[in-house]
Scaffold this motif. Structure first.
Motif, PDB file in Angstrom:
ATOM      1  N   GLY A  33       0.419  -1.552   0.105  1.00 47.48           N
ATOM      2  CA  GLY A  33       0.037  -0.125   0.071  1.00 47.48           C
ATOM      3  C   GLY A  33       1.030   1.312  -0.121  1.00 47.48           C
ATOM      4  O   GLY A  33       0.130   1.855  -0.895  1.00 47.48           O
ATOM      5  N   MET A 171      -4.850   2.107  -2.576  1.00 44.57           N
ATOM      6  CA  MET A 171      -3.764   2.884  -2.407  1.00 44.57           C
ATOM      7  C   MET A 171      -4.104   4.300  -3.287  1.00 44.57           C
ATOM      8  O   MET A 171      -3.808   5.260  -2.332  1.00 44.57           O
ATOM      9  N   ALA A 183      -3.468   7.986   3.101  1.00 42.76           N
ATOM     10  CA  ALA A 183      -2.637   7.148   2.123  1.00 42.76           C
ATOM     11  C   ALA A 183      -1.932   6.347   3.471  1.00 42.76           C
ATOM     12  O   ALA A 183      -1.904   5.237   2.901  1.00 42.76           O
TER      13      ALA A 183
END
Length: 531
Positions: A33, A171, A183
């Motif tokens: 991510g 993400m 994020a």
């Protein structure tokens, strides 16, 4: 009184395995991510103080420096676990370092030093635990249930791709819609959850203690072998001086190529030197210790022959995306049109992994067994390298067609992605099991670290080839072949992997498999768990 014999497949599945699998899924989501949004964040936000023309280059430099750390720190983690703290303690404490790194990314979105500190902590944490979690899985098995280890290693690899798939999809959207604090914060939360899940299974795990100081350890046997003059010592010295010379070439080659080349020279020449003089250590060290060093050196040859696979696999995020940028990205399915970004094709890889692992275990491997072909680990890995070569032959043919002016849909990349992913499943998932089973007990963490390090060496070949095609003489040769530079490179890597598959298959025929799963009494078993 004799006891009934228990077969390797009759033992039950360890009940603590779900804790480790869940930990891995959350950790991989957190890692991919943050990694998948790192470069765009650097270019669009953190590096705004640089001239626009320099941002992309600096972002790539930061990204690759981070990746180098991730794949070098497994050596540290493996050493700490094998010699001092054991796998569980090393994984737990480095996971907390990992969480602190994520916190820095979320808190210091506009502070360069703070953000880079976070990257350093994540590289230390992620790289440090990388070789240990998979080997910790192996520690949960013994001679009574080792036959079930392959199922768990496949599940382990499946959950890695499960986390990667959703991280790759979600993400970038969070970065675009909610900003970097959110994020980067979400992966941090997932890593904290991963750590707590891992900690909650502490009393259920099998804990293999670290090795006590051993006068007959790998390093001491190796030093004894090289202590006297001989051809092997000369070969090892050549590797040492070659590594130093490589590091001195950093200004000309760049740090990445120079450091990776130095590492390859050290591992290759010193390992060869030890092998040449290893028998000189016999008598000064027990036969078991000398034979253990020989086993490790043989494993390293297998790892070296796998590195060309990683050269091909990791370029799906670079060379293949470059090709996709020139393709038609609009699809029509049952009369409905939709458009994909070129980079989104990478989500196909983890999706295919999640499909191919159960297909292989439930359909392909049983079918091969029925027709008399046993899919041993080395046979699977040989086939996997060959599949990767075939994928690059296909992608190169697509490129030749595009170079001729033929409009080409990005859907044509589905076939090479499928072939490459089959190669990944056969090589990477199998390699985790192979590395653990073949490593002596005192070297399991370090061997798993060297397996991770093979990825770094694989990427070295890519850097060398990319540097070579900038040479005028090489460019002239490519021009005379009648194909473009990118198509030539694709065919080159296909041939490279095919030769590696042949070499791997030949070496596999001579490789003698060993069994280094622990005995039942070889570790502190977990306390009984109430049903």
């Amino acid at each position: 009184m004799s006891q009934p014999t228990t077969t390797a497949s009759s033992g039950r599945m360890p009940r603590q395995i779900p804790y480790i699998i869940a930990n891995e899924g959350c950790e991989r989501f957190s890692f991919y991510g943050m990694r998948n949004i790192l470069t765009p964040f650097l270019i669009s936000t953190l590096l705004l103080f640089l001239p626009e023309s320099e941002r992309t280059g600096e972002a790539k430099h930061v990204f690759h420096t981070f990746v180098i750390g991730v794949y070098f720190f497994p050596l540290l983690g493996g050493w700490l676990a094998d010699r001092f703290f054991g796998k569980y303690n090393t994984v737990f404490w480095l996971s907390l370092v990992y969480c602190a790194g994520h916190a820095c990314l979320a808190l210091f979105e506009d502070n360069v030093k703070g953000f880079y500190l976070g990257l350093g902590l994540i590289a230390l944490g992620s790289g440090g635990i990388k070789p240990l979690v998979s080997s910790f899985v192996g520690d949960q098995f013994d001679q009574t249930n080792k036959g079930k280890a392959k199922i768990v290693f496949d599940a382990f690899y499946w959950i890695i791709n499960f986390g990667s798939f959703f991280a790759s999809l979600l993400m970038p959207l969070f970065l675009k819609n909610y900003g970097p604090a959110v994020a980067f914060g979400i992966p941090g939360v997932m890593m904290f959850i991963a750590t707590m899940v891992f900690w909650s299974g502490k009393k259920k795990y099998v804990h293999v203690p670290p090795s006590a100081p051993n006068p007959h350890s790998f390093s001491r046997v190796a030093r004894t072998a090289l202590a006297t003059n001989g051809a092997g010592r000369t070969v090892a010295m050549v590797g040492l001086f070659g590594a130093l010379a490589s590091l001195l070439m950093s200004p000309q080659w760049g740090f990445v190529i120079a450091a990776c080349t130095a590492l390859v020279l050290l591992l290759g020449f010193v390992g060869a030197g030890i092998s040449m003089q290893l028998e000189r250590a016999r008598g000064l060290h027990p036969d078991e210790a000398v034979d253990g060093v020989r086993a490790v050196l043989r494993i390293l040859v297998v790892f070296a022959l796998v590195t060309p696979f990683w050269s091909l696999f990791d370029q799906k995020a670079s060379t293949w995306v470059v090709q996709a940028n020139s393709m038609i990205t609009t699809f029509s399915v049952f009369g409905n049109e939709f458009t994909l970004l070129p980079a989104q094709m990478q989500a196909l890889n983890p999706l295919l992994v999640m499909l191919l692992i159960p297909f292989n275990n439930l359909v392909l491997f049983p079918l091969l067994q029925k027709i008399g072909i046993t899919p041993t680990p080395l046979r699977r890995m040989t086939a996997g390298i060959a599949f990767s070569a075939l994928s690059w032959l296909v992608i190169g043919t697509i490129q030749v067609s595009m170079d001729a002016g033929t409009p080409t849909s990005m859907a044509w990349q589905i076939l090479p992605y499928a072939l490459l992913t089959m190669g990944e499943v056969l090589v990477s998932a199998t390699g985790l099991e192979f590395a653990y089973s073949q490593a002596p007990a005192s070297m399991k963490g370090a061997i798993m670290a060297l397996w991770s390090l093979a990825v770094t060496v694989g990427n070295l070949w890519v850097l060398v080839v990319n540097a070579a095609v900038k040479n005028d003489a090489v460019l002239g040769t490519i021009a005379s072949s009648g194909v473009s530079v990118i198509a030539f490179q694709m065919y080159f890597f296909a041939a490279f992997a095919l030769l590696a598959a042949i070499a791997f298959g030949l070496y596999a025929k001579r490789y003698k498999m060993v069994d280094h799963y622990r005995s039942i009494e070889g570790a502190k078993a977990p306390a009984a768990v109430k049903v």
